[in-house]
Motif scaffolding. Structure first.
Motif, short mmCIF file in Angstrom:
data_model
loop_
_atom_site.label_atom_id
_atom_site.label_comp_id
_atom_site.label_asym_id
_atom_site.label_seq_id
_atom_site.Cartn_x
_atom_site.Cartn_y
_atom_site.Cartn_z
N GLU A 169 51.41 -3.13 -31.47
CA GLU A 169 50.51 -1.98 -31.38
C GLU A 169 50.21 -1.49 -32.78
OE1 GLU A 169 49.19 -0.41 -28.67
OE2 GLU A 169 50.00 -1.97 -27.38
N PRO A 170 48.95 -1.22 -33.07
CA PRO A 170 48.65 -0.70 -34.41
C PRO A 170 49.21 0.71 -34.56
CG PRO A 170 46.67 -0.75 -33.05
CD PRO A 170 47.77 -1.40 -32.26
N GLU A 171 49.63 0.98 -35.77
CA GLU A 171 50.16 2.32 -36.05
C GLU A 171 49.02 3.32 -35.96
OE1 GLU A 171 53.32 3.33 -36.79
OE2 GLU A 171 53.99 1.30 -36.31
N PRO A 172 49.24 4.45 -35.28
CA PRO A 172 48.18 5.44 -35.22
C PRO A 172 47.94 6.02 -36.62
CG PRO A 172 50.17 6.31 -34.21
CD PRO A 172 50.43 4.86 -34.56
N GLU A 173 46.67 6.24 -36.92
CA GLU A 173 46.34 6.80 -38.23
C GLU A 173 46.81 8.25 -38.27
OE1 GLU A 173 42.42 6.20 -39.65
OE2 GLU A 173 42.29 4.22 -38.74
#
Length: 131
Positions: free
Chosen positions: A106-110
């Motif tokens: 999962e991409p890290e949330p900005e």
């Protein structure tokens, strides 16, 4: 035989050599350990030998007067080489299958910028508040 997890995805690498009685050997890991590096080296040697053997076979089969024992010897070496290349292909295919089945992280949330406080209304003068 393949070592798989509950989803049927390979979790172990088939090594390019066999154990006692010709049984397959596997290694479990991330592919960076000592055994995995040695397996990579052995696979490279086996593939190089297969290419050399193909060149030798091409030359031998075009020569006149090749004897039956020479052809038999060549056929045995080609069979051994093909078994090794097949094992390499199976091992690499299993690893590719496992890599493709692995879920993407999962991409890290900005990080959201800190919200600025709302500006306060200007103070009202006393003359504005009289009835």
């Amino acid at each position: 035989m393949r070592v798989t997890d509950v989803r049927g995805v390979s979790v172990a690498r088939l090594l390019p050599w066999t154990g006692t009685g010709g049984k397959p050997c596997y290694v479990v890991g991330d592919g960076t350990g000592y055994v995995s590096r040695k397996a990579d080296e052995v696979e490279e040697i086996q593939l190089d030998m297969a290419y050399e053997l193909l060149g030798h076979a091409d030359g031998l089969l075009t020569e006149p007067g090749v004897t039956a024992p020479e052809i038999h010897f060549l056929a045995r070496r080609l069979t051994e080489s093909l078994e090794q290349v097949q094992r390499i292909a199976e091992s690499r295919g299993s690893r590719l299958e496992a890599a493709l089945a692995r879920p993407e992280p999962e991409p890290e949330p900005e990080p959201q910028p800190a919200s600025e406080p709302l500006p306060l209304p200007p103070p009202q003068s006393k003359s504005d508040t009289s009835p």
